[in-house]
Design a protein around this motif. Sequence first.
Motif, short mmCIF file in Angstrom:
data_model
loop_
_atom_site.label_atom_id
_atom_site.label_comp_id
_atom_site.label_asym_id
_atom_site.label_seq_id
_atom_site.Cartn_x
_atom_site.Cartn_y
_atom_site.Cartn_z
N TRP A 1 0.92 -1.27 -0.15
CA TRP A 1 -0.01 -0.01 0.12
C TRP A 1 0.87 1.05 -0.13
N ILE B 1 -1.52 1.14 -5.09
CA ILE B 1 -1.45 -0.05 -4.22
C ILE B 1 -1.17 -1.27 -5.01
N ALA C 1 -4.50 4.84 -5.92
CA ALA C 1 -4.81 5.24 -4.35
C ALA C 1 -5.99 6.29 -4.62
#
Length: 152
Positions: free
Chosen positions: A11, A16, A36
């Motif tokens: 992440w 991600i 994201a």
Amino acid sequence: MRPGVRLGVDWGKARIGVAACDREAILCFPVETIAAKADPIARLLDLVREYQPIELILGMPKTLAGDDGPAAEWMRGIAAQIQRGVPDLPLRLVDERLSTVSASTLLRQAGRDSRSQRAVIDQAAAVAILENAIEYERGTGQEPGELFSEGL
């Protein structure tokens, strides 16, 4: 070694990376990169429904000394949001130090320059996180990392 699919997640603030393994935890492979700025938790929950993993392996950004810093606290907040969406799925926080660096090195050795790595570096880092977690469990017989619980 416990049987079952696992999802690994790298992440980041911009992207991600998501990876998965087969039921026997022999082969880890990239799944996708989630932006994201989209709704990354909703997309991750879609992938959880699709892959039906026994657990989610989240990369925990430790400091080089192995401590929790601001990035680790931020990641715990993300883990809490994910856990609310899948309360019965175990979330394991595993040390991700140098996973992106090692993924970048492997991609460079495979002939990808830094510009062409951008699209896949996060997936490669997620694969590295997942592979390390599986290797740990296979070698020790213990579940990897720290079991996340929002109550902690």
